[in-house]
Structure formats: structure tokens, C-alpha cells
Design a protein around this motif. Structure first.
Motif, PDB file in Angstrom:
ATOM      1  N   GLU A   1     -10.120  -7.720  -2.012  1.00  0.00           N
ATOM      2  CA  GLU A   1      -9.370  -7.450  -3.239  1.00  0.00           C
ATOM      3  C   GLU A   1      -8.531  -6.182  -3.064  1.00  0.00           C
ATOM      4  O   GLU A   1      -9.054  -5.146  -2.631  1.00  0.00           O
ATOM      5  CB  GLU A   1     -10.345  -7.293  -4.414  1.00  0.00           C
ATOM      6  CG  GLU A   1      -9.667  -7.271  -5.756  1.00  0.00           C
ATOM      7  CD  GLU A   1     -10.660  -7.351  -6.910  1.00  0.00           C
ATOM      8  OE1 GLU A   1     -10.306  -6.874  -7.999  1.00  0.00           O
ATOM      9  OE2 GLU A   1     -11.775  -7.884  -6.716  1.00  0.00           O
ATOM     10  N   LEU A   2      -7.244  -6.265  -3.391  1.00  0.00           N
ATOM     11  CA  LEU A   2      -6.342  -5.134  -3.197  1.00  0.00           C
ATOM     12  C   LEU A   2      -5.888  -4.551  -4.535  1.00  0.00           C
ATOM     13  O   LEU A   2      -5.536  -5.279  -5.463  1.00  0.00           O
ATOM     14  CB  LEU A   2      -5.101  -5.564  -2.414  1.00  0.00           C
ATOM     15  CG  LEU A   2      -5.307  -6.211  -1.043  1.00  0.00           C
ATOM     16  CD1 LEU A   2      -3.968  -6.445  -0.370  1.00  0.00           C
ATOM     17  CD2 LEU A   2      -6.217  -5.358  -0.163  1.00  0.00           C
TER      18      LEU A   2
ATOM     19  N   LEU B   1      -6.002  -7.027   5.178  1.00  0.00           N
ATOM     20  CA  LEU B   1      -7.082  -7.097   4.190  1.00  0.00           C
ATOM     21  C   LEU B   1      -6.868  -8.266   3.226  1.00  0.00           C
ATOM     22  O   LEU B   1      -7.826  -8.935   2.823  1.00  0.00           O
ATOM     23  CB  LEU B   1      -7.165  -5.777   3.419  1.00  0.00           C
ATOM     24  CG  LEU B   1      -7.586  -4.558   4.251  1.00  0.00           C
ATOM     25  CD1 LEU B   1      -7.454  -3.279   3.436  1.00  0.00           C
ATOM     26  CD2 LEU B   1      -9.012  -4.710   4.777  1.00  0.00           C
ATOM     27  N   HIS B   2      -5.616  -8.526   2.869  1.00  0.00           N
ATOM     28  CA  HIS B   2      -5.285  -9.646   1.985  1.00  0.00           C
ATOM     29  C   HIS B   2      -5.619 -10.966   2.668  1.00  0.00           C
ATOM     30  O   HIS B   2      -6.178 -11.880   2.033  1.00  0.00           O
ATOM     31  CB  HIS B   2      -3.800  -9.577   1.621  1.00  0.00           C
ATOM     32  CG  HIS B   2      -3.381 -10.561   0.574  1.00  0.00           C
ATOM     33  ND1 HIS B   2      -2.716 -11.728   0.877  1.00  0.00           N
ATOM     34  CD2 HIS B   2      -3.539 -10.571  -0.781  1.00  0.00           C
ATOM     35  CE1 HIS B   2      -2.468 -12.391  -0.246  1.00  0.00           C
ATOM     36  NE2 HIS B   2      -2.960 -11.716  -1.263  1.00  0.00           N
TER      37      HIS B   2
ATOM     38  N   ALA C   1       1.752  -1.505   4.901  1.00  0.00           N
ATOM     39  CA  ALA C   1       1.982  -2.940   4.754  1.00  0.00           C
ATOM     40  C   ALA C   1       1.132  -3.729   5.739  1.00  0.00           C
ATOM     41  O   ALA C   1       0.581  -4.779   5.396  1.00  0.00           O
ATOM     42  CB  ALA C   1       3.465  -3.264   4.941  1.00  0.00           C
ATOM     43  N   ALA C   2       1.021  -3.221   6.964  1.00  0.00           N
ATOM     44  CA  ALA C   2       0.213  -3.908   7.977  1.00  0.00           C
ATOM     45  C   ALA C   2      -1.252  -3.964   7.561  1.00  0.00           C
ATOM     46  O   ALA C   2      -1.909  -5.006   7.694  1.00  0.00           O
ATOM     47  CB  ALA C   2       0.366  -3.203   9.328  1.00  0.00           C
ATOM     48  N   VAL C   3      -1.769  -2.855   7.031  1.00  0.00           N
ATOM     49  CA  VAL C   3      -3.165  -2.817   6.573  1.00  0.00           C
ATOM     50  C   VAL C   3      -3.357  -3.768   5.394  1.00  0.00           C
ATOM     51  O   VAL C   3      -4.332  -4.540   5.349  1.00  0.00           O
ATOM     52  CB  VAL C   3      -3.564  -1.383   6.183  1.00  0.00           C
ATOM     53  CG1 VAL C   3      -4.920  -1.369   5.469  1.00  0.00           C
ATOM     54  CG2 VAL C   3      -3.611  -0.491   7.413  1.00  0.00           C
ATOM     55  N   ALA C   4      -2.443  -3.727   4.437  1.00  0.00           N
ATOM     56  CA  ALA C   4      -2.556  -4.590   3.251  1.00  0.00           C
ATOM     57  C   ALA C   4      -2.537  -6.066   3.649  1.00  0.00           C
ATOM     58  O   ALA C   4      -3.313  -6.868   3.121  1.00  0.00           O
ATOM     59  CB  ALA C   4      -1.428  -4.280   2.271  1.00  0.00           C
ATOM     60  N   ARG C   5      -1.659  -6.444   4.577  1.00  0.00           N
ATOM     61  CA  ARG C   5      -1.598  -7.845   5.024  1.00  0.00           C
ATOM     62  C   ARG C   5      -2.915  -8.276   5.647  1.00  0.00           C
ATOM     63  O   ARG C   5      -3.409  -9.382   5.388  1.00  0.00           O
ATOM     64  CB  ARG C   5      -0.453  -8.032   6.040  1.00  0.00           C
ATOM     65  CG  ARG C   5       0.937  -8.062   5.418  1.00  0.00           C
ATOM     66  CD  ARG C   5       1.971  -8.556   6.404  1.00  0.00           C
ATOM     67  NE  ARG C   5       2.075  -7.709   7.587  1.00  0.00           N
ATOM     68  CZ  ARG C   5       2.940  -6.687   7.705  1.00  0.00           C
ATOM     69  NH1 ARG C   5       3.774  -6.407   6.709  1.00  0.00           N
ATOM     70  NH2 ARG C   5       2.991  -5.978   8.814  1.00  0.00           N
TER      71      ARG C   5
ATOM     72  N   VAL D   1     -20.210  -9.759  -2.622  1.00  0.00           N
ATOM     73  CA  VAL D   1     -19.231  -9.085  -3.470  1.00  0.00           C
ATOM     74  C   VAL D   1     -18.001  -8.765  -2.625  1.00  0.00           C
ATOM     75  O   VAL D   1     -18.110  -8.232  -1.523  1.00  0.00           O
ATOM     76  CB  VAL D   1     -19.832  -7.785  -4.060  1.00  0.00           C
ATOM     77  CG1 VAL D   1     -18.806  -7.047  -4.889  1.00  0.00           C
ATOM     78  CG2 VAL D   1     -21.067  -8.110  -4.892  1.00  0.00           C
ATOM     79  N   MET D   2     -16.812  -9.089  -3.151  1.00  0.00           N
ATOM     80  CA  MET D   2     -15.587  -8.800  -2.416  1.00  0.00           C
ATOM     81  C   MET D   2     -15.333  -7.303  -2.374  1.00  0.00           C
ATOM     82  O   MET D   2     -15.509  -6.609  -3.372  1.00  0.00           O
ATOM     83  CB  MET D   2     -14.392  -9.480  -3.088  1.00  0.00           C
ATOM     84  CG  MET D   2     -13.892 -10.685  -2.333  1.00  0.00           C
ATOM     85  SD  MET D   2     -12.297 -11.260  -2.938  1.00  0.00           S
ATOM     86  CE  MET D   2     -12.582 -11.469  -4.668  1.00  0.00           C
ATOM     87  N   ALA D   3     -14.925  -6.812  -1.203  1.00  0.00           N
ATOM     88  CA  ALA D   3     -14.571  -5.403  -1.077  1.00  0.00           C
ATOM     89  C   ALA D   3     -13.266  -5.127  -1.821  1.00  0.00           C
ATOM     90  O   ALA D   3     -12.355  -5.952  -1.830  1.00  0.00           O
ATOM     91  CB  ALA D   3     -14.426  -5.032   0.389  1.00  0.00           C
ATOM     92  N   ILE D   4     -13.185  -3.961  -2.451  1.00  0.00           N
ATOM     93  CA  ILE D   4     -11.992  -3.553  -3.197  1.00  0.00           C
ATOM     94  C   ILE D   4     -11.369  -2.353  -2.490  1.00  0.00           C
ATOM     95  O   ILE D   4     -12.035  -1.346  -2.234  1.00  0.00           O
ATOM     96  CB  ILE D   4     -12.344  -3.176  -4.645  1.00  0.00           C
ATOM     97  CG1 ILE D   4     -12.984  -4.365  -5.375  1.00  0.00           C
ATOM     98  CG2 ILE D   4     -11.107  -2.688  -5.394  1.00  0.00           C
ATOM     99  CD1 ILE D   4     -13.514  -4.025  -6.761  1.00  0.00           C
TER     100      ILE D   4
END
Length: 232
Positions: free
Chosen positions: A30-31, A24-25, A18-22, A3-6
Motif C-alpha cells: 500500500e502506497l 512496491l506497487h 518513482a523506481a521505488v514506488a513502482r 497485513v499489507m505493508a504501508i
């Protein structure tokens, strides 16, 4: 099939968020990215294809519940990452109630309300709530009273939440970065009347590394308080 982490992230448009989102993406998680308004949401979706957004103004936490009731929330949240923040430096003798309220709303009350609204989904995933605090959340300096008060409060919120939700398997972490190269830091230097050189301060990517370490830690351990300081 795994299962993908959300992950629900505030502050994903710049700096540490932004650094964290990049990161994890890039690894395929899943963001769900918080956005202040529809225009910002559109920008985030263009930058992070496949992500979802959650729109609501952190400066007006009273309306977050209403705003979210008109949107689809995720069924579960593996990590709720509170990274957004605002700062307005003034001595106590010059700080207005409006400035106090704005910093307390965005930095403390909105994270508390966002946590309240998403706590059932965090519990369902036995997930993680992470607050990006600040060195100012541990000590206050001249001109930093309102910001530091909001961040001292954020530490109290995290400490209480950790005790309350431990039995539900929810982990809670506070990260205290020192000065980090970001648009917020540029504003701080402007308010201090100082030249801004991002090379002097922590790279947001380095703070992102510590955040991912905390949320990726195996279930037998929990990072509680993590201070990150500029290297030599």
C-alpha cells in the motif's frame, strides 16, 4: 491474512522515488505518496492505481502540520521513505539566503517535520525511516555548499533519530547514492555546463534495489549507512 505493508514516499514522481514506488506497487504493497499540490497528486494517482496521496509543500515545512491536519493519515507506517530533494549549485560567494533556505527546507527541515508528524504511526508498526542522502552528505565540493550542508544535516538527523527510536523498534537507514541518472542529475550537469549522458551514471532502479533490500531485511538486522557508487 497477512497485513499489507504501508509505505509513505516522497519524491515518487521521478528518479529514485518513482523506481521505488513502482517496485512496491507491483508487489501489492500500500502506497501513500507525497505530492506538492493537488495537480501532482492527481498525476500520481493515475500512475499508481489504488495508492493514496498526502499533499503538502516540502519547500514550506512550517505549513505541513496544518496541511496534514486536513487529510487522513494512515494508522500505521511500515516505512517512511524520504527520497525527494532539490539542488542549486553556486559558489558560496554567490549563494543567496533564498537558495540556502530552499535547499535546507526541502532536503532537511521538511524530512524532519514529516518524520515528527508520522512518528507515532511508524512506532505503531515498529517501522523503518529511510533517508536518501547523497555522496555530498559525506563530503562537500566546490559549488555544492548549500546542498551538501543540507545533506550533512540529514545524516545528523538520521543518526540522532536512530538512537532515540531504537528502543521503540524503529529502524533508521541513510542511503548515499553517487550520481544517479535522473531529472535532478540533468539539472546538475546543466548548472555545471557539462553534457549529460545518463548511461554514465547509476540507474535509479539499482538504487531502488538497495532501498528495498534495507526495508525488507529481517528484524534481527538493520542497515545503518549504505553508499552506492557508479560501477565500472
Amino acid at each position: 491474512m497477512a497485513v499489507m505493508a504501508i509505505h509513505v514516499i516522497t519524491g515518487a514522481s521521478s528518479g529514485i522515488g518513482a523506481a521505488v514506488a513502482r517496485r512496491l506497487h507491483a508487489r501489492g504493497d500500500e502506497l501513500v505518496l507525497h505530492a506538492r499540490d493537488a495537480g501532482r497528486a492527481k498525476e500520481l494517482l493515475a500512475e499508481f492505481p489504488g495508492a493514496r496521496t498526502l499533499v503538502g509543500d516540502l519547500a514550506d515545512p512550517d505549513k505541513l502540520s496544518w496541511a496534514f491536519s486536513h487529510q487522513t493519515l494512515p494508522d500505521r507506517v511500515d516505512s517512511l521513505l524520504h527520497i525527494a530533494g532539490v539542488v542549486d549549485l553556486h559558489p558560496v560567494g554567490e549563494l543567496t539566503p533564498k537558495s540556502w533556505r530552499h535547499q535546507l527546507n526541502v532536503n532537511l527541515i521538511a524530512p524532519a517535520e514529516l518524520t515528527r508528524l508520522l512518528l507515532p504511526q511508524v512506532r505503531a508498526a515498529r517501522g523503518h525511516v529511510l533517508f536518501v542522502n547523497s555522496g555530498a552528505g559525506l563530503r562537500a565540493s566546490a559549488d555544492w555548499s548549500a546542498y551538501a550542508a543540507s545533506k550533512h544535516g540529514l545524516k545528523a538527523l538520521a543518526d540522532s533519530l536512530r538512537q532515540e527510536e531504537h528502543g521503540a523498534g524503529v529502524r533508521v537507514t541513510s542511503v548515499y547514492p553517487g550520481r544517479t541518472a535522473s531529472p535532478m542529475q540533468a539539472k546538475v550537469h546543466q548548472q555545471e555546463g557539462q553534457e549529460y549522458d545518463p548511461e554514465q551514471w547509476i540507474d535509479p532502479e539499482s538504487v531502488a534495489t538497495t532501498i528495498l533490500m534495507a526495508i525488507d531485511l529481517p528484524r534481527d538486522a538493520e542497515v545503518i549507512d549504505l553508499s552506492v557508487r557508479p560501477g565500472s
